[in-house]
Write a protein that holds these residues in place. Structure first.
Motif, mmCIF file in Angstrom:
data_model
loop_
_atom_site.group_PDB
_atom_site.id
_atom_site.type_symbol
_atom_site.label_atom_id
_atom_site.label_comp_id
_atom_site.label_asym_id
_atom_site.label_seq_id
_atom_site.Cartn_x
_atom_site.Cartn_y
_atom_site.Cartn_z
ATOM 1 N N ASN A 34 0.822 -1.213 0.000
ATOM 2 C CA ASN A 34 0.000 0.000 0.000
ATOM 3 C C ASN A 34 0.856 1.263 0.000
ATOM 4 O O ASN A 34 0.477 2.270 -0.612
ATOM 5 C CB ASN A 34 -0.937 -0.004 1.209
ATOM 6 N N ALA A 35 1.992 1.216 0.688
ATOM 7 C CA ALA A 35 2.891 2.372 0.700
ATOM 8 C C ALA A 35 3.444 2.648 -0.696
ATOM 9 O O ALA A 35 3.564 3.813 -1.117
ATOM 10 C CB ALA A 35 4.035 2.137 1.692
ATOM 11 N N VAL A 36 3.788 1.591 -1.414
ATOM 12 C CA VAL A 36 4.267 1.753 -2.795
ATOM 13 C C VAL A 36 3.183 2.383 -3.665
ATOM 14 O O VAL A 36 3.437 3.315 -4.439
ATOM 15 C CB VAL A 36 4.703 0.387 -3.374
ATOM 16 N N TRP A 37 1.951 1.897 -3.521
ATOM 17 C CA TRP A 37 0.837 2.454 -4.297
ATOM 18 C C TRP A 37 0.655 3.945 -4.010
ATOM 19 O O TRP A 37 0.448 4.744 -4.934
ATOM 20 C CB TRP A 37 -0.459 1.713 -3.967
ATOM 21 N N VAL A 38 0.715 4.319 -2.726
ATOM 22 C CA VAL A 38 0.473 5.726 -2.387
ATOM 23 C C VAL A 38 1.586 6.621 -2.918
ATOM 24 O O VAL A 38 1.320 7.726 -3.406
ATOM 25 C CB VAL A 38 0.292 5.897 -0.864
ATOM 26 N N LEU A 39 2.837 6.156 -2.844
ATOM 27 C CA LEU A 39 3.925 6.946 -3.443
ATOM 28 C C LEU A 39 3.661 7.175 -4.930
ATOM 29 O O LEU A 39 3.819 8.292 -5.441
ATOM 30 C CB LEU A 39 5.265 6.246 -3.247
ATOM 31 N N GLY A 40 3.259 6.111 -5.626
ATOM 32 C CA GLY A 40 2.971 6.249 -7.043
ATOM 33 C C GLY A 40 1.771 7.137 -7.306
ATOM 34 O O GLY A 40 1.800 7.991 -8.207
ATOM 35 N N ASP A 41 0.700 6.953 -6.529
ATOM 36 C CA ASP A 41 -0.505 7.782 -6.696
ATOM 37 C C ASP A 41 -0.196 9.254 -6.440
ATOM 38 O O ASP A 41 -0.690 10.133 -7.151
ATOM 39 C CB ASP A 41 -1.602 7.317 -5.733
ATOM 40 N N LEU A 42 0.598 9.519 -5.408
ATOM 41 C CA LEU A 42 0.935 10.904 -5.073
ATOM 42 C C LEU A 42 1.682 11.559 -6.226
ATOM 43 O O LEU A 42 1.344 12.670 -6.661
ATOM 44 C CB LEU A 42 1.772 10.927 -3.790
ATOM 45 N N ALA A 43 2.700 10.853 -6.744
ATOM 46 C CA ALA A 43 3.478 11.419 -7.852
ATOM 47 C C ALA A 43 2.648 11.513 -9.127
ATOM 48 O O ALA A 43 2.827 12.443 -9.932
ATOM 49 C CB ALA A 43 4.723 10.568 -8.091
ATOM 50 N N LYS A 59 7.025 -6.025 -7.956
ATOM 51 C CA LYS A 59 7.919 -5.497 -8.990
ATOM 52 C C LYS A 59 7.242 -4.487 -9.909
ATOM 53 O O LYS A 59 7.724 -3.370 -10.097
ATOM 54 C CB LYS A 59 8.497 -6.662 -9.803
ATOM 55 N N ASP A 60 6.110 -4.864 -10.499
ATOM 56 C CA ASP A 60 5.444 -3.989 -11.469
ATOM 57 C C ASP A 60 4.967 -2.695 -10.824
ATOM 58 O O ASP A 60 5.123 -1.606 -11.396
ATOM 59 C CB ASP A 60 4.263 -4.713 -12.119
ATOM 60 N N THR A 61 4.380 -2.802 -9.631
ATOM 61 C CA THR A 61 3.879 -1.611 -8.936
ATOM 62 C C THR A 61 5.029 -0.686 -8.553
ATOM 63 O O THR A 61 4.933 0.544 -8.709
ATOM 64 C CB THR A 61 3.100 -2.021 -7.670
ATOM 65 N N ALA A 62 6.124 -1.263 -8.046
ATOM 66 C CA ALA A 62 7.281 -0.454 -7.640
ATOM 67 C C ALA A 62 7.901 0.255 -8.837
ATOM 68 O O ALA A 62 8.272 1.437 -8.750
ATOM 69 C CB ALA A 62 8.309 -1.341 -6.944
ATOM 70 N N GLN A 63 8.004 -0.430 -9.956
ATOM 71 C CA GLN A 63 8.586 0.190 -11.148
ATOM 72 C C GLN A 63 7.688 1.294 -11.685
ATOM 73 O O GLN A 63 8.170 2.346 -12.124
ATOM 74 C CB GLN A 63 8.842 -0.878 -12.216
ATOM 75 N N TRP A 64 6.366 1.064 -11.615
ATOM 76 C CA TRP A 64 5.434 2.120 -12.024
ATOM 77 C C TRP A 64 5.582 3.347 -11.121
ATOM 78 O O TRP A 64 5.653 4.482 -11.613
ATOM 79 C CB TRP A 64 3.997 1.584 -11.959
ATOM 80 N N ALA A 65 5.639 3.134 -9.812
ATOM 81 C CA ALA A 65 5.783 4.247 -8.876
ATOM 82 C C ALA A 65 7.088 4.993 -9.119
ATOM 83 O O ALA A 65 7.123 6.240 -9.100
ATOM 84 C CB ALA A 65 5.729 3.730 -7.433
ATOM 85 N N LEU A 66 8.156 4.269 -9.356
ATOM 86 C CA LEU A 66 9.456 4.899 -9.605
ATOM 87 C C LEU A 66 9.427 5.730 -10.886
ATOM 88 O O LEU A 66 9.991 6.837 -10.937
ATOM 89 C CB LEU A 66 10.542 3.823 -9.688
ATOM 90 N N GLU A 67 8.740 5.237 -11.894
ATOM 91 C CA GLU A 67 8.600 6.004 -13.136
ATOM 92 C C GLU A 67 7.827 7.300 -12.905
ATOM 93 O O GLU A 67 8.185 8.359 -13.427
ATOM 94 C CB GLU A 67 7.891 5.153 -14.195
ATOM 95 N N ARG A 68 6.746 7.212 -12.134
ATOM 96 C CA ARG A 68 5.941 8.399 -11.843
ATOM 97 C C ARG A 68 6.767 9.451 -11.085
ATOM 98 O O ARG A 68 6.715 10.641 -11.385
ATOM 99 C CB ARG A 68 4.716 8.030 -11.005
ATOM 100 N N ILE A 69 7.520 8.976 -10.081
ATOM 101 C CA ILE A 69 8.333 9.901 -9.282
ATOM 102 C C ILE A 69 9.447 10.491 -10.129
ATOM 103 O O ILE A 69 9.706 11.716 -10.083
ATOM 104 C CB ILE A 69 8.904 9.180 -8.048
ATOM 105 N N SER A 70 10.109 9.670 -10.914
ATOM 106 C CA SER A 70 11.213 10.136 -11.751
ATOM 107 C C SER A 70 10.738 11.219 -12.719
ATOM 108 O O SER A 70 11.457 12.179 -12.994
ATOM 109 C CB SER A 70 11.826 8.968 -12.531
#
Length: 238
Positions: free
Chosen positions: A183-192, A222-233
């Motif tokens: 859930n923390a990974v999702w929120v980081l991605g959603d926020l970005a 893996k997929d969720t974390a990579q998506w979140a990292l892309e959004r933040i980047s």
């Protein structure tokens, strides 16, 4: 409710008094928790049609959270329900947003305090993970609910630093469970994904690189974390 979807709407006026009774009955915490979960089901089934009942629902949920004798096990469900409601009614949630964010800030502070004193107390650790999941599910629902209403996002911008700080505290806790991590990974991605001006914030909080890098090594994340990292980047590079 789940089977009927929007067809259940014709029964809502007759059914809603039972929801009101259950939400007010916070001293019978199992009844209150079950009622909150039914509200979540109604939000998913009825979507924007739940809006006409939300003034009363939010009134009862906020009252419950402020009750001194509310059983602690009910709080995570109530917080998560904020996200269910926001996801269902989207921009119409705006009038409730300041109150919801205040409660989420308070719950986040409580979680951080609990983390600091939990030690090896399994009961406190389990409760804190449950509380975190409620908070994170609420934020995710709020971000997704407001994503298409950019003019209403200023309130989130003012809270973004606290939200990222909360997730940083989760990252630092070895007692976080798998659902909290996800859930923390999702929120980081959603926020970005939702807020446009958070690049400088992530510059100040580089923990996300290590956190999401570690999650990328987990097949289920893996997929969720990579998506979140892309959004933040994307935000950091703007």
């Amino acid at each position: 409710v789940n089977a009927m979807g929007t067809d259940f709407l014709k029964y809502m006026d007759a059914f809603f008094p039972y929801i009101e009774t259950g939400l007010q009955n916070f001293t019978e915490y199992q009844v209150c928790t079950a009622t909150v979960e039914v509200v979540g089901d109604l939000c998913r089934a009825l979507g924007p049609y739940i809006a006409k009942y939300c003034d009363k629902i939010m009134f009862f949920l906020l009252n419950d959270l402020q009750a001194q004798n509310l059983h602690r096990s009910v709080k995570p469900s109530i917080l998560a329900c904020f996200g269910d409601i926001a996801l269902a009614i989207e921009g119409q949630f705006e009038k409730y947003l300041p109150y919801a964010l205040t409660m989420l800030d308070s719950a986040s502070s409580l979680s951080i305090q609990t983390q600091q004193v939990a030690g090896d107390d399994d009961d406190m650790i389990d409760y804190n993970n449950s509380l975190r999941n409620g908070i994170l599910e609420a934020y995710s629902g709020l971000f997704q609910g407001f994503k298409s209403n950019k003019q209403q996002l200023q309130s989130f911008s003012n809270h973004a630093r606290d939200i990222v700080g909360f997730i940083e505290s989760i990252y630092q806790d070895p007692n976080r469970d798998a659902s909290v991590t996800k859930n923390a990974v999702w929120v980081l991605g959603d926020l970005a994904d939702t807020l446009e001006n958070v690049g400088p914030l992530f510059h100040e909080k580089p923990f996300y690189q290590k956190f999401l890098g570690e999650c990328s090594q987990n097949n289920s994340l893996k997929d969720t974390a990579q998506w979140a990292l892309e959004r933040i980047s994307m935000r950091v590079s703007m």
